[in-house]
Design an enzyme around this catalytic site. Sequence first.
Site, PDB file in Angstrom:
ATOM      1  N   ASP A   9       0.862  -1.197   0.000  1.00 14.42           N
ATOM      2  CA  ASP A   9       0.000   0.000   0.000  1.00 14.42           C
ATOM      3  C   ASP A   9       0.893   1.240   0.000  1.00 14.42           C
ATOM      4  OD1 ASP A   9      -3.164   0.699   1.285  1.00 14.42           O
ATOM      5  OD2 ASP A   9      -1.629   2.249   1.146  1.00 14.42           O
ATOM      6  N   ASP A 104      -4.141   2.424  -4.914  1.00 10.92           N
ATOM      7  CA  ASP A 104      -2.784   2.434  -4.354  1.00 10.92           C
ATOM      8  C   ASP A 104      -2.460   1.209  -3.527  1.00 10.92           C
ATOM      9  OD1 ASP A 104      -4.137   2.870  -1.950  1.00 10.92           O
ATOM     10  OD2 ASP A 104      -2.539   4.161  -1.199  1.00 10.92           O
ATOM     11  N   GLU A 105      -3.225   0.121  -3.704  1.00  5.96           N
ATOM     12  CA  GLU A 105      -2.895  -1.077  -2.937  1.00  5.96           C
ATOM     13  C   GLU A 105      -3.181  -2.346  -3.729  1.00  5.96           C
ATOM     14  OE1 GLU A 105      -5.753  -2.324   0.231  1.00  5.96           O
ATOM     15  OE2 GLU A 105      -6.512  -0.297  -0.065  1.00  5.96           O
TER      16      GLU A 105
HETATM   17  P1  TTP Z   1      -5.444   5.031   1.590  1.00  5.65           P
HETATM   18  O1  TTP Z   1      -4.437   4.007   1.142  1.00  5.65           O
HETATM   19  O2  TTP Z   1      -6.505   4.573   2.532  1.00  5.65           O
HETATM   20  O3  TTP Z   1      -4.715   6.232   2.303  1.00  5.65           O
HETATM   21  P2  TTP Z   1      -3.364   6.976   1.942  1.00  5.65           P
HETATM   22  O4  TTP Z   1      -2.609   6.289   0.858  1.00  5.65           O
HETATM   23  O5  TTP Z   1      -3.654   8.423   1.715  1.00  5.65           O
HETATM   24  O6  TTP Z   1      -2.547   6.914   3.289  1.00  5.65           O
HETATM   25  P3  TTP Z   1      -1.899   5.623   3.985  1.00  5.65           P
HETATM   26  O7  TTP Z   1      -2.154   4.453   3.096  1.00  5.65           O
HETATM   27  O8  TTP Z   1      -0.446   5.929   4.094  1.00  5.65           O
HETATM   28  O9  TTP Z   1      -2.555   5.522   5.321  1.00  5.65           O
HETATM   29  O10 TTP Z   1      -6.158   5.660   0.340  1.00  5.65           O
HETATM   30  C1  TTP Z   1      -5.496   5.878  -0.904  1.00  5.65           C
HETATM   31  C2  TTP Z   1      -5.970   7.157  -1.551  1.00  5.65           C
HETATM   32  O11 TTP Z   1      -7.390   7.123  -1.729  1.00  5.65           O
HETATM   33  C3  TTP Z   1      -5.712   8.394  -0.731  1.00  5.65           C
HETATM   34  O12 TTP Z   1      -4.433   8.950  -0.956  1.00  5.65           O
HETATM   35  C4  TTP Z   1      -6.801   9.329  -1.164  1.00  5.65           C
HETATM   36  C5  TTP Z   1      -7.944   8.419  -1.546  1.00  5.65           C
HETATM   37  N1  TTP Z   1      -8.958   8.448  -0.470  1.00  5.65           N
HETATM   38  C6  TTP Z   1     -10.053   9.318  -0.604  1.00  5.65           C
HETATM   39  O13 TTP Z   1     -10.203   9.989  -1.612  1.00  5.65           O
HETATM   40  N2  TTP Z   1     -10.967   9.372   0.421  1.00  5.65           N
HETATM   41  C7  TTP Z   1     -10.823   8.633   1.570  1.00  5.65           C
HETATM   42  O14 TTP Z   1     -11.681   8.736   2.479  1.00  5.65           O
HETATM   43  C8  TTP Z   1      -9.698   7.755   1.686  1.00  5.65           C
HETATM   44  C9  TTP Z   1      -9.498   6.916   2.921  1.00  5.65           C
HETATM   45  C10 TTP Z   1      -8.797   7.704   0.646  1.00  5.65           C
HETATM   46 MG    MG Z   2      -2.320   4.186   0.898  1.00  6.20          MG
END
Ligand code: TTP
Ligand code: MG
Length: 398
Positions: A9, A104-105
């Site tokens: 991720d 992103d995962e």
């Molecule tokens: P995540 O992987 O949940 O979050 P992140 O990559 O920003 O942070 P981390 O993994 O380090 O905790 O989500 C991936 C992307 O999806 C995030 O950058 C933005 C988008 N997203 C939204 O648009 N709304 C949301 O509520 C969430 C959780 C994520």
């Molecule tokens: Mg992320």
Amino acid sequence: MPRQILHIDLDAFFVSVEQALNPELRGKPVVVGGHQDSRGVVACASYEARAFGLRAAMPIITAQRLCPQAIFISGNFATYREYSARFMHILADFSPDMEPGGLDEAYLDLTGFEPLYGPVRDASLRIKARVKSELGLTASIGIASAKVVAKVASDLSKPDGLIEVAPGEEKAFLSPLPVKRLPGVGPKIQQTLKRFGITTIGQLAELPVPFMKKNFGVYGEVIHQYASGIDESKVEMPGPVKSISREMTLAEDTLDLRLLKATLRYLTERVGADLRKQGKQARCVTLKLRYADFETITRSQTMKTPSEVDQVIFDAGVNLLEKALAQRRFPVRLIGIRVSNLESEARQLDMLDNSAQRLAHLNKAIDKIRRKYGFRAIETGRTLPLREEFPSRTYIVE
Ligand code: TTP
Ligand code: MG
């Protein structure tokens, strides 16, 4: 032989892309979020911003109050999609068994690749290095014998982390963690568990199965297995799209039926365009409403014959909207529409000139023009009230 599954991720994905492209943003509290002006929420906060308590889904206004020095960016989804594709390509180089879980995962199954890459930990470090050098982003990786454990491990390792859970250690690894770390345990389940004095995954794993079934249905059993680190599901490409949806937070909470219907029409046209692009027809239409007090409801209707025609989906949506508002007349904050039970388009020739067929042809003609000149090149009469409402702004569709 235990499997070797990775969950990878990216850290603070949207913001990290902005920071990769613009060095001035690095090391600073940065937020990507929509509707900067008033009612938007944080989509992504950099880790520097998280130190001030900023989180995804927090109203922008709250974020500004908590961290006035943060830099707010409205974001560029097309760029994030491009980075996502490049990220997935890197992962696909390592194994054909890949399962994207979002932009992103992804999960990656590296079982049996040891002769090629050496220990799985080394392969993981190589993945992190390639993501860093080719995209300028940091990734966090969890390694375990089951998907659910790998996912918890990557979350726990953030940012820029790597945690490997040895085979046989799954339960011990999960046991001390709070229940909210477990995928599938949302705020509602957390609350119920808390009432029974259950706060850790270890306590959850000890609960009797009938208790879980009674309180959480079949889902309770799945969570219970997860809590013991048991998850037999394979790493595989997700199947075809199961539903298509669009929703929109309104500029102001409203009970104005004309505006609600116009918004619903606009969202339906976007859903319909996607549906037709995929060559599908939908049998089920679901309306979603979030009221001003955040109560959220969904109402569904199954149609006798599947359809991809805007007007047919819209009619079903309006019907559901009117019924919902008859049940609870309260200002609406968000409205959305979803189509599901999708079937591949298969039409009989003898239906060629009935009115539904004509509408379908009309929709296809409109789609063509929109693909060439942009979605708003044609505005249908039913969305015109939106033009009064948003004279200069384009609509933001989530
Ligand atoms: P995540 O992987 O949940 O979050 P992140 O990559 O920003 O942070 P981390 O993994 O380090 O905790 O989500 C991936 C992307 O999806 C995030 O950058 C933005 C988008 N997203 C939204 O648009 N709304 C949301 O509520 C969430 C959780 C994520
Ligand atoms: Mg992320």
